[in-house]
Design a protein around this motif. Structure first.
Motif, PDB file in Angstrom:
ATOM      1  N   LEU A 216      -3.700  -4.648   0.096  1.00  0.00           N
ATOM      2  CA  LEU A 216      -2.420  -4.874  -0.581  1.00  0.00           C
ATOM      3  C   LEU A 216      -1.299  -3.996  -0.029  1.00  0.00           C
ATOM      4  CD1 LEU A 216      -3.415  -5.460  -4.306  1.00  0.00           C
ATOM      5  CD2 LEU A 216      -2.651  -7.121  -2.615  1.00  0.00           C
ATOM      6  N   PHE A 217      -1.572  -3.265   1.042  1.00  0.00           N
ATOM      7  CA  PHE A 217      -0.513  -2.438   1.636  1.00  0.00           C
ATOM      8  C   PHE A 217      -0.333  -2.775   3.118  1.00  0.00           C
ATOM      9  CE2 PHE A 217      -2.342   0.040  -1.907  1.00  0.00           C
ATOM     10  CZ  PHE A 217      -1.240  -0.002  -2.747  1.00  0.00           C
ATOM     11  N   ALA A 218      -1.344  -2.511   3.946  1.00  0.00           N
ATOM     12  CA  ALA A 218      -1.327  -2.897   5.370  1.00  0.00           C
ATOM     13  C   ALA A 218      -0.006  -2.553   6.050  1.00  0.00           C
ATOM     14  CB  ALA A 218      -1.628  -4.396   5.505  1.00  0.00           C
ATOM     15  N   GLN A 219       0.487  -1.349   5.804  1.00  0.00           N
ATOM     16  CA  GLN A 219       1.782  -0.955   6.343  1.00  0.00           C
ATOM     17  C   GLN A 219       1.663  -0.370   7.754  1.00  0.00           C
ATOM     18  OE1 GLN A 219       4.996  -1.347   4.608  1.00  0.00           O
ATOM     19  NE2 GLN A 219       3.454  -2.772   3.837  1.00  0.00           N
ATOM     20  N   PRO A 220       2.654  -0.629   8.620  1.00  0.00           N
ATOM     21  CA  PRO A 220       2.649  -0.003   9.945  1.00  0.00           C
ATOM     22  C   PRO A 220       2.962   1.477   9.826  1.00  0.00           C
ATOM     23  CG  PRO A 220       4.685  -1.223   9.612  1.00  0.00           C
ATOM     24  CD  PRO A 220       3.811  -1.518   8.419  1.00  0.00           C
ATOM     25  N   VAL A 221       2.551   2.245  10.812  1.00  0.00           N
ATOM     26  CA  VAL A 221       2.757   3.695  10.785  1.00  0.00           C
ATOM     27  C   VAL A 221       4.242   4.035  10.667  1.00  0.00           C
ATOM     28  CG1 VAL A 221       2.554   5.790  12.167  1.00  0.00           C
ATOM     29  CG2 VAL A 221       0.628   4.223  12.010  1.00  0.00           C
ATOM     30  N   GLY A 222       5.094   3.248  11.345  1.00  0.00           N
ATOM     31  CA  GLY A 222       6.530   3.526  11.291  1.00  0.00           C
ATOM     32  C   GLY A 222       7.093   3.448   9.880  1.00  0.00           C
ATOM     33  N   ARG A 223       6.623   2.489   9.071  1.00  0.00           N
ATOM     34  CA  ARG A 223       7.112   2.357   7.696  1.00  0.00           C
ATOM     35  C   ARG A 223       6.466   3.393   6.788  1.00  0.00           C
ATOM     36  NH1 ARG A 223       7.279  -3.666   5.468  1.00  0.00           N
ATOM     37  NH2 ARG A 223       8.407  -2.582   3.825  1.00  0.00           N
ATOM     38  N   ILE A 224       5.186   3.697   7.034  1.00  0.00           N
ATOM     39  CA  ILE A 224       4.515   4.716   6.222  1.00  0.00           C
ATOM     40  C   ILE A 224       5.230   6.048   6.364  1.00  0.00           C
ATOM     41  CG2 ILE A 224       2.391   6.072   5.989  1.00  0.00           C
ATOM     42  CD1 ILE A 224       0.822   3.575   6.771  1.00  0.00           C
ATOM     43  N   SER A 225       5.602   6.393   7.583  1.00  0.00           N
ATOM     44  CA  SER A 225       6.224   7.698   7.827  1.00  0.00           C
ATOM     45  C   SER A 225       7.555   7.848   7.099  1.00  0.00           C
ATOM     46  CB  SER A 225       6.436   7.912   9.330  1.00  0.00           C
ATOM     47  OG  SER A 225       7.414   7.011   9.835  1.00  0.00           O
ATOM     48  N   ARG A 226       8.220   6.725   6.756  1.00  0.00           N
ATOM     49  CA  ARG A 226       9.534   6.792   6.128  1.00  0.00           C
ATOM     50  C   ARG A 226       9.513   6.430   4.637  1.00  0.00           C
ATOM     51  NH1 ARG A 226      13.172   7.933   9.654  1.00  0.00           N
ATOM     52  NH2 ARG A 226      14.828   7.550   8.160  1.00  0.00           N
ATOM     53  N   LEU A 227       8.324   6.431   4.041  1.00  0.00           N
ATOM     54  CA  LEU A 227       8.239   6.206   2.603  1.00  0.00           C
ATOM     55  C   LEU A 227       8.844   7.399   1.856  1.00  0.00           C
ATOM     56  CD1 LEU A 227       4.654   4.697   2.176  1.00  0.00           C
ATOM     57  CD2 LEU A 227       6.840   3.493   1.968  1.00  0.00           C
ATOM     58  N   THR A 228       9.550   7.101   0.765  1.00  0.00           N
ATOM     59  CA  THR A 228      10.180   8.149  -0.031  1.00  0.00           C
ATOM     60  C   THR A 228       9.737   8.032  -1.482  1.00  0.00           C
ATOM     61  OG1 THR A 228      12.108   6.838  -0.711  1.00  0.00           O
ATOM     62  CG2 THR A 228      12.217   7.903   1.450  1.00  0.00           C
ATOM     63  N   THR A 229      10.162   8.999  -2.276  1.00  0.00           N
ATOM     64  CA  THR A 229       9.848   8.973  -3.704  1.00  0.00           C
ATOM     65  C   THR A 229      10.473   7.756  -4.392  1.00  0.00           C
ATOM     66  OG1 THR A 229      11.763  10.412  -4.090  1.00  0.00           O
ATOM     67  CG2 THR A 229       9.608  11.471  -3.847  1.00  0.00           C
ATOM     68  N   GLU A 230      11.505   7.177  -3.777  1.00  0.00           N
ATOM     69  CA  GLU A 230      12.149   5.998  -4.364  1.00  0.00           C
ATOM     70  C   GLU A 230      11.267   4.756  -4.266  1.00  0.00           C
ATOM     71  OE1 GLU A 230      15.860   5.694  -2.355  1.00  0.00           O
ATOM     72  OE2 GLU A 230      16.752   7.429  -3.378  1.00  0.00           O
ATOM     73  N   HIS A 231      10.259   4.781  -3.388  1.00  0.00           N
ATOM     74  CA  HIS A 231       9.325   3.667  -3.282  1.00  0.00           C
ATOM     75  C   HIS A 231       8.230   3.736  -4.352  1.00  0.00           C
ATOM     76  CE1 HIS A 231      10.941   3.660   0.913  1.00  0.00           C
ATOM     77  NE2 HIS A 231      10.822   2.353   0.763  1.00  0.00           N
TER      78      HIS A 231
END
Length: 358
Positions: A216-231
């Protein structure tokens, strides 16, 4: 000021800045040779408000392009390549939506393309010809002599053909068939079990790996690295992650790992930014998220191959959910969901139709 982020800034850099005239700007720091000490100093000055923030990946790419294009022998072909990079790849990167920065992957894609274009131009020169006189047979010969990444010159050749800088030339489209570049389902779940149970691993690495591997996530490394508390959507008893238009509940024990990252607000840098950083995955540089390339190396070091693992997750979820649902849950474009649905179905009807026509 000699010690920034627990790493010493080279004395020569600080001495050069001290004896110089005028304010310290990004352009002044760019004059120094690329070094981590300069990057630490720049990040500290940005974090404390002494320098404005800028897109560092884009700035590095622009400097790299200047050096690479300068190595092309022909002045006319240097001009053509410079115009192409300014009006095509760089123009697209500079027009990204507000707040969206250039990722390491996007910058590297441009580097691979321009590096191959420069190699093609030099190959033509060594063969006694030019871009203007180049034929499709010569392009095909150059493509067959090297790796498949040489086909990245396709965009450049189509552009020069349209503008009269060359004869009509092209290169094949690089295949995007990801199904051959995945890990098995058993291997993926073995990695999930390890990340869930191995408490010797760092919390950030365990959380990033699970965001990559879980369906249910399968996120690329580029998007994971830019996750914030707002997510993160904290509902008290449960925790959710909002990647697309619909929030996805975070299962245990990943929810506990994410909570630990949310509460770890200071990051790893010694310099404290003016504003409290919102990143879940902090960098050693003050106020910045971890570099995707660095995160990818860390995941590989614990046995999680980022690209292959994510492909496996996307193949599984695409075989179970419609493309529209995938785009809403994971924040992908609808066409991306369609592509992965086709990949998960294998060759399917298109292949059967082709075979019947033979």
């Amino acid at each position: 000021m000699r010690w920034i982020h627990k790493v010493p800034v080279r004395r020569s850099v600080l001495e050069a800045l001290a004896v110089g005239h005028g304010p310290v700007t990004h352009e002044v720091l760019d004059r120094f040779a690329a070094a981590r000490s300069v990057d630490y100093l720049r990040a500290a000055l940005v974090a404390t408000g002494a320098l404005p923030a800028r897109d560092e990946q884009l700035a590095r790419l622009e400097r790299w392009l200047v050096r690479t294009i300068a190595r092309v022998s022909s002045a006319e072909e240097r001009r053509i390549l410079r115009n192409y990079t300014n009006w095509q790849p760089l123009r697209k990167l500079r027009r990204l939506p507000a707040g969206q920065l250039v990722t390491h992957g996007r910058a590297d894609t441009v580097r691979i393309e321009v590096r191959n274009v420069a190699r093609l131009l030099e190959w033509l020169r060594d063969g006694g010809t030019t871009l203007a006189a180049c034929t499709q047979d010569q392009v095909d010969a150059w493509l067959t002599e090297g790796p498949t990444t040489r086909a990245t010159v396709r965009g450049f050749l189509l552009w020069t053909s349209r503008r009269g800088h060359s004869r009509p030339l092209t290169a094949p489209i690089i295949s995007t068939y990801f199904a051959a570049r995945t890990i098995s389902k058993d291997q993926r779940w073995a990695l999930v079990r390890r990340l869930v149970h191995d408490e010797q691993l760092q919390v950030a690495d365990r959380a990033a790996g699970l965001l990559l591997l879980l369906l249910l996530f399968a996120q690329p490394v580029g998007r994971i690295s830019r996750l914030t508390t707002e997510h993160i959507v904290d509902c008290g008893d449960t925790l959710a992650l909002k990647l697309g238009r619909v929030s996805v509940e975070i299962p245990a024990p990943l929810d506990d790992l994410i909570r630990q990252l949310v509460n770890r607000r200071a990051g790893r840098a010694a310099t404290v930014p003016l504003e409290e950083p919102k990143w879940l995955f902090h960098s050693l540089y003050a106020g910045q998220p971890i570099d995707p390339h660095t995160l990818g190396r860390r995941l590989k070091a614990i046995g999680v191959p980022p690209q292959l693992a994510r492909h496996a997750s996307l193949m599984d979820i695409s075989s179970e959910l419609p493309a529209f649902v995938i785009s809403r849950l994971l924040g992908f474009h609808q066409s991306t969901g369609d592509n992965w649905t086709r990949e998960s179905q294998g060759f399917g009807a298109d292949y059967a139709a082709e075979v019947s026509c033979r």
